[in-house]
Write a protein that holds these residues in place. Structure first.
Motif, PDB file in Angstrom:
ATOM      1  N   GLU A 272      42.248  27.885   3.997  1.00  0.00           N
ATOM      2  CA  GLU A 272      41.253  27.417   2.588  1.00  0.00           C
ATOM      3  C   GLU A 272      40.061  26.491   3.464  1.00  0.00           C
ATOM      4  OE1 GLU A 272      42.027  25.300  -1.426  1.00  0.00           O
ATOM      5  OE2 GLU A 272      43.116  24.311  -0.085  1.00  0.00           O
ATOM      6  N   ALA A 273      39.098  26.769   2.772  1.00  0.00           N
ATOM      7  CA  ALA A 273      37.829  25.860   3.287  1.00  0.00           C
ATOM      8  C   ALA A 273      36.926  26.154   2.214  1.00  0.00           C
ATOM      9  CB  ALA A 273      37.205  26.430   4.575  1.00  0.00           C
ATOM     10  N   ILE A 274      36.833  25.107   1.316  1.00  0.00           N
ATOM     11  CA  ILE A 274      35.962  25.125   0.152  1.00  0.00           C
ATOM     12  C   ILE A 274      34.800  23.949   0.385  1.00  0.00           C
ATOM     13  CG2 ILE A 274      37.698  25.684  -1.631  1.00  0.00           C
ATOM     14  CD1 ILE A 274      37.363  22.630  -2.429  1.00  0.00           C
ATOM     15  N   SER A 275      33.638  24.312  -0.209  1.00  0.00           N
ATOM     16  CA  SER A 275      32.346  23.502  -0.272  1.00  0.00           C
ATOM     17  C   SER A 275      32.360  22.455  -1.392  1.00  0.00           C
ATOM     18  CB  SER A 275      31.207  24.225   0.116  1.00  0.00           C
ATOM     19  OG  SER A 275      31.080  24.850   1.444  1.00  0.00           O
ATOM     20  N   TRP A 276      32.123  21.310  -1.345  1.00  0.00           N
ATOM     21  CA  TRP A 276      32.087  20.413  -2.398  1.00  0.00           C
ATOM     22  C   TRP A 276      30.593  19.734  -2.604  1.00  0.00           C
ATOM     23  CZ3 TRP A 276      32.281  15.421  -1.135  1.00  0.00           C
ATOM     24  CH2 TRP A 276      33.024  14.775   0.018  1.00  0.00           C
ATOM     25  N   GLN A 277      30.289  19.097  -3.390  1.00  0.00           N
ATOM     26  CA  GLN A 277      29.100  18.340  -3.679  1.00  0.00           C
ATOM     27  C   GLN A 277      29.436  17.321  -4.345  1.00  0.00           C
ATOM     28  OE1 GLN A 277      25.703  20.940  -4.728  1.00  0.00           O
ATOM     29  NE2 GLN A 277      26.394  22.496  -3.532  1.00  0.00           N
ATOM     30  N   ALA A 278      28.502  16.031  -4.011  1.00  0.00           N
ATOM     31  CA  ALA A 278      28.962  14.793  -4.760  1.00  0.00           C
ATOM     32  C   ALA A 278      27.738  14.124  -4.868  1.00  0.00           C
ATOM     33  CB  ALA A 278      30.009  13.905  -3.951  1.00  0.00           C
ATOM     34  N   LEU A 279      27.793  12.838  -5.773  1.00  0.00           N
ATOM     35  CA  LEU A 279      26.867  11.907  -6.106  1.00  0.00           C
ATOM     36  C   LEU A 279      27.219  10.537  -5.490  1.00  0.00           C
ATOM     37  CD1 LEU A 279      25.666  12.778  -9.859  1.00  0.00           C
ATOM     38  CD2 LEU A 279      24.425  12.970  -7.770  1.00  0.00           C
ATOM     39  N   LEU A 280      26.270   9.938  -4.876  1.00  0.00           N
ATOM     40  CA  LEU A 280      26.655   8.749  -4.335  1.00  0.00           C
ATOM     41  C   LEU A 280      25.302   7.823  -4.396  1.00  0.00           C
ATOM     42  CD1 LEU A 280      27.612  10.911  -1.797  1.00  0.00           C
ATOM     43  CD2 LEU A 280      28.901   8.948  -1.590  1.00  0.00           C
ATOM     44  N   ALA A 281      25.450   6.612  -4.316  1.00  0.00           N
ATOM     45  CA  ALA A 281      24.492   5.439  -4.184  1.00  0.00           C
ATOM     46  C   ALA A 281      24.260   4.804  -3.046  1.00  0.00           C
ATOM     47  CB  ALA A 281      24.201   4.772  -5.467  1.00  0.00           C
ATOM     48  N   PRO A 282      23.100   4.143  -2.607  1.00  0.00           N
ATOM     49  CA  PRO A 282      23.314   3.050  -1.450  1.00  0.00           C
ATOM     50  C   PRO A 282      24.306   1.981  -1.713  1.00  0.00           C
ATOM     51  CG  PRO A 282      20.914   3.800  -1.985  1.00  0.00           C
ATOM     52  CD  PRO A 282      21.774   4.427  -3.161  1.00  0.00           C
ATOM     53  N   ALA A 283      24.990   1.589  -0.770  1.00  0.00           N
ATOM     54  CA  ALA A 283      26.038   0.725  -1.051  1.00  0.00           C
ATOM     55  C   ALA A 283      25.190  -0.520  -1.616  1.00  0.00           C
ATOM     56  CB  ALA A 283      26.583   0.378   0.245  1.00  0.00           C
ATOM     57  N   GLY A 284      25.838  -1.462  -2.388  1.00  0.00           N
ATOM     58  CA  GLY A 284      24.847  -2.449  -2.968  1.00  0.00           C
ATOM     59  C   GLY A 284      24.015  -2.176  -4.388  1.00  0.00           C
ATOM     60  N   THR A 285      24.151  -1.006  -4.505  1.00  0.00           N
ATOM     61  CA  THR A 285      23.488  -0.781  -5.917  1.00  0.00           C
ATOM     62  C   THR A 285      24.028  -1.554  -7.148  1.00  0.00           C
ATOM     63  OG1 THR A 285      22.728   1.520  -5.040  1.00  0.00           O
ATOM     64  CG2 THR A 285      22.765   1.232  -7.468  1.00  0.00           C
ATOM     65  N   PRO A 286      23.222  -2.060  -7.743  1.00  0.00           N
ATOM     66  CA  PRO A 286      24.069  -2.768  -8.875  1.00  0.00           C
ATOM     67  C   PRO A 286      24.677  -2.004  -9.879  1.00  0.00           C
ATOM     68  CG  PRO A 286      21.408  -3.478  -8.826  1.00  0.00           C
ATOM     69  CD  PRO A 286      21.828  -2.191  -7.818  1.00  0.00           C
ATOM     70  N   ALA A 287      25.655  -2.743 -10.359  1.00  0.00           N
ATOM     71  CA  ALA A 287      26.549  -2.209 -10.978  1.00  0.00           C
ATOM     72  C   ALA A 287      26.373  -1.285 -12.537  1.00  0.00           C
ATOM     73  CB  ALA A 287      27.640  -3.115 -11.514  1.00  0.00           C
ATOM     74  N   VAL A 288      25.461  -1.857 -13.095  1.00  0.00           N
ATOM     75  CA  VAL A 288      25.125  -1.468 -14.334  1.00  0.00           C
ATOM     76  C   VAL A 288      24.251   0.005 -14.022  1.00  0.00           C
ATOM     77  CG1 VAL A 288      23.295  -1.868 -16.163  1.00  0.00           C
ATOM     78  CG2 VAL A 288      24.900  -3.563 -15.679  1.00  0.00           C
ATOM     79  N   PRO A 289      23.257   0.054 -13.298  1.00  0.00           N
ATOM     80  CA  PRO A 289      22.594   1.338 -12.977  1.00  0.00           C
ATOM     81  C   PRO A 289      23.541   2.379 -12.369  1.00  0.00           C
ATOM     82  CG  PRO A 289      21.697  -0.367 -11.554  1.00  0.00           C
ATOM     83  CD  PRO A 289      22.454  -1.105 -12.600  1.00  0.00           C
ATOM     84  N   ALA A 290      24.359   1.950 -11.596  1.00  0.00           N
ATOM     85  CA  ALA A 290      25.180   2.830 -10.745  1.00  0.00           C
ATOM     86  C   ALA A 290      26.086   3.550 -11.784  1.00  0.00           C
ATOM     87  CB  ALA A 290      26.052   2.086  -9.829  1.00  0.00           C
ATOM     88  N   ARG A 291      26.594   2.460 -12.832  1.00  0.00           N
ATOM     89  CA  ARG A 291      27.429   3.140 -13.945  1.00  0.00           C
ATOM     90  C   ARG A 291      27.068   4.136 -14.911  1.00  0.00           C
ATOM     91  NH1 ARG A 291      28.334  -1.372 -16.415  1.00  0.00           N
ATOM     92  NH2 ARG A 291      27.332  -0.895 -18.365  1.00  0.00           N
ATOM     93  N   ARG A 292      25.706   3.536 -15.365  1.00  0.00           N
ATOM     94  CA  ARG A 292      25.088   4.313 -16.183  1.00  0.00           C
ATOM     95  C   ARG A 292      24.855   5.655 -15.648  1.00  0.00           C
ATOM     96  NH1 ARG A 292      20.987   0.008 -19.108  1.00  0.00           N
ATOM     97  NH2 ARG A 292      22.463  -1.188 -19.995  1.00  0.00           N
ATOM     98  N   PHE A 293      24.262   5.665 -14.483  1.00  0.00           N
ATOM     99  CA  PHE A 293      23.882   6.941 -13.870  1.00  0.00           C
ATOM    100  C   PHE A 293      25.065   7.983 -13.774  1.00  0.00           C
ATOM    101  CE2 PHE A 293      22.802   9.773 -10.244  1.00  0.00           C
ATOM    102  CZ  PHE A 293      21.623  10.105 -10.551  1.00  0.00           C
ATOM    103  N   ALA A 294      26.134   7.230 -13.251  1.00  0.00           N
ATOM    104  CA  ALA A 294      27.485   7.951 -13.037  1.00  0.00           C
ATOM    105  C   ALA A 294      27.936   8.612 -14.457  1.00  0.00           C
ATOM    106  CB  ALA A 294      28.478   7.297 -12.288  1.00  0.00           C
ATOM    107  N   GLU A 295      27.779   7.806 -15.492  1.00  0.00           N
ATOM    108  CA  GLU A 295      28.232   8.171 -16.778  1.00  0.00           C
ATOM    109  C   GLU A 295      27.513   9.153 -17.441  1.00  0.00           C
ATOM    110  OE1 GLU A 295      30.517   4.035 -18.189  1.00  0.00           O
ATOM    111  OE2 GLU A 295      28.256   4.498 -19.061  1.00  0.00           O
ATOM    112  N   ALA A 296      26.099   9.215 -17.231  1.00  0.00           N
ATOM    113  CA  ALA A 296      25.424  10.435 -17.873  1.00  0.00           C
ATOM    114  C   ALA A 296      25.543  11.393 -16.950  1.00  0.00           C
ATOM    115  CB  ALA A 296      23.754   9.764 -17.489  1.00  0.00           C
ATOM    116  N   ALA A 297      25.869  11.547 -15.567  1.00  0.00           N
ATOM    117  CA  ALA A 297      25.979  12.499 -14.572  1.00  0.00           C
ATOM    118  C   ALA A 297      27.326  13.196 -15.420  1.00  0.00           C
ATOM    119  CB  ALA A 297      26.024  12.353 -13.274  1.00  0.00           C
TER     120      ALA A 297
END
Length: 324
Positions: A248-273
Motif C-alpha cells: 500500500e502506498a497512497i498519496s494524500w494532500q493537506a492544508l496547513l498554515a504558517p505556525a503562529g497564524t492567529p486562531a480566528v483566521p486559521a479556524r475560519r479558513f479550516a472550517e470553510a474548507a
C-alpha cells in the motif's frame, strides 16, 4: 490642528493594519494566498483549484493559487513555512515535504512539525503503476520478468525524492528484486511526458494524471497501490492481489498554515474548507480525477504525519534513499 493630527494618526493606523496581522473582527480583508509547491497541472494544483473557487465564495475574498515548484515540493513548502503568520497565507501540499523530506534532508530549512500548523486533510488517491507498452509487458508478472532481464538499464520516474510515488516504487523494487534507476521530475505531467518519450520505462502516478493516456493505449496500467480495488478503477487489479500482499502506498494532500497564524483566521479558513470538502459538489469533482475527499480535524492530520514518518523511515533507511 487636533482634528488634522487625529486624522493623520487614524490613516497611519489604517495603513499599518492593512499590511499587518489578521484581526478577528475583519478577517479576511484582502485576498488570501494558497501556496502550492508544485507546477500548474499537477495533482496538488488540480485539487487546490477545485478548492479555491468555492473557498473564495465562502470567505468573500479571492483565494489566489501561488505555484512554487521545485525540490519535490520542499521549496514551496519552505516558503509557506517561513511566511508571515498573518492569516493571509496558507499551504496545500502532499505528504512528501511534510513526512519524508525531514528524513532525507537534515539541513531542510523548515521543520514541518514546528513551522507549520496542520488544518485538515483534503484528499487522497491511489498510485497506479504504469509502464511503456513498447516493453511488451501486459501484466505485473511480465513486467517483473522484463525488468529483471534488462539488468539495471530501466529507469523510473517520480515527483521527487521522498514522494509517495518514489517510495512506492522503492518498496515495489525491494519486494520484486528489481534494479531500476530513479529519475525525479518537477511534477506528474513531466513524469508522464517522460514515459511517453521512452526516457523512463515505469512510474507510479496518480490516476488523474495518466488514465487518459492509458485508455488511449499510449501507456499500460499494471496495478494499483491500494489494498482493495478503487471504485473508480475497478478494471485495474491491485499489487496486493498480484502477489504483493499488504502492499500500500497512497498519496494524500493537506492544508496547513504558517505556525503562529492567529486562531480566528486559521479556524475560519479550516472550517470553510471542511464544509466544502464534505460537500457533494467537491467530492464529485474530485472523483472525476480519481481522488477521494477526506477532511477531518487538525489533530487527525498531525497524527497522519507522525505515523507516516515512522512508517517510511524504515524503508528510507533500508533502501539507503538520500535527499536531493
Amino acid at each position: 490642528m487636533a482634528a488634522a493630527r487625529r486624522r493623520d494618526l487614524l490613516l497611519a493606523a489604517a495603513a499599518l493594519w492593512a499590511g499587518g496581522p489578521a484581526r478577528a473582527d475583519t478577517w479576511p480583508a484582502r485576498p488570501i494566498k494558497l501556496i502550492v509547491p508544485f507546477p500548474g497541472g499537477s495533482s496538488p494544483d488540480i485539487v487546490a483549484r477545485a478548492l479555491a473557487e468555492p473557498l473564495s465564495k465562502a470567505l468573500g475574498q479571492v483565494v489566489i493559487i501561488d505555484n512554487r515548484p521545485g525540490a519535490g515540493g520542499n521549496i514551496g513548502t519552505g516558503v509557506a513555512a517561513k511566511s508571515a503568520p498573518d492569516g493571509y497565507t496558507f499551504l496545500l501540499t502532499i505528504q512528501g515535504p511534510l513526512v519524508t523530506a525531514p528524513l532525507l534532508n537534515k539541513r531542510l530549512p523548515y521543520d514541518p512539525l514546528k513551522d507549520l500548523m496542520p488544518l485538515c486533510l483534503v484528499a487522497s488517491s491511489p498510485n497506479v503503476l504504469v509502464v511503456d507498452p513498447r516493453l511488451g509487458a501486459k501484466s505485473l508478472a511480465e513486467f517483473v520478468r522484463v525488468a529483471k532481464a534488462a539488468k539495471g538499464s530501466f529507469n523510473y520516474g517520480s515527483v521527487g525524492n521522498g514522494s509517495a510515488a518514489h517510495l512506492a516504487m522503492e518498496s515495489f523494487k525491494s519486494r520484486a528484486g528489481l534494479d531500476l534507476t530513479h529519475v525525479p521530475y518537477a511534477g506528474f505531467p513531466q513524469v508522464v511526458n517522460a514515459l511517453l518519450a521512452g526516457q523512463i520505462q515505469a512510474a507510479f502516478v496518480v490516476p488523474g494524471q495518466v488514465m487518459g493516456q492509458v485508455r488511449a493505449g499510449n501507456l499500460r496500467a499494471l496495478g494499483l497501490s491500494t489494498q482493495g480495488r478503487a471504485a473508480s478503477l475497478p478494471e485495474i487489479p491491485t499489487l496486493a492481489e498480484q502477489g504483493f500482499a499488504g502492499f500500500e502506498a497512497i498519496s494524500w494532500q493537506a492544508l496547513l498554515a504558517p505556525a503562529g497564524t492567529p486562531a480566528v483566521p486559521a479556524r475560519r479558513f479550516a472550517e470553510a474548507a471542511q464544509s466544502i470538502i464534505r460537500g457533494d459538489a467537491f467530492r464529485e469533482r474530485l472523483l472525476t480525477q480519481y481522488f477521494s475527499a477526506i477532511g477531518g480535524s487538525a489533530e487527525a492530520l498531525s497524527l497522519q504525519m507522525r505515523e507516516d514518518r515512522q512508517r517510511w523511515a524504515q524503508l528510507i533507511q533500508a533502501a539507503k534513499i538520500q535527499g536531493d
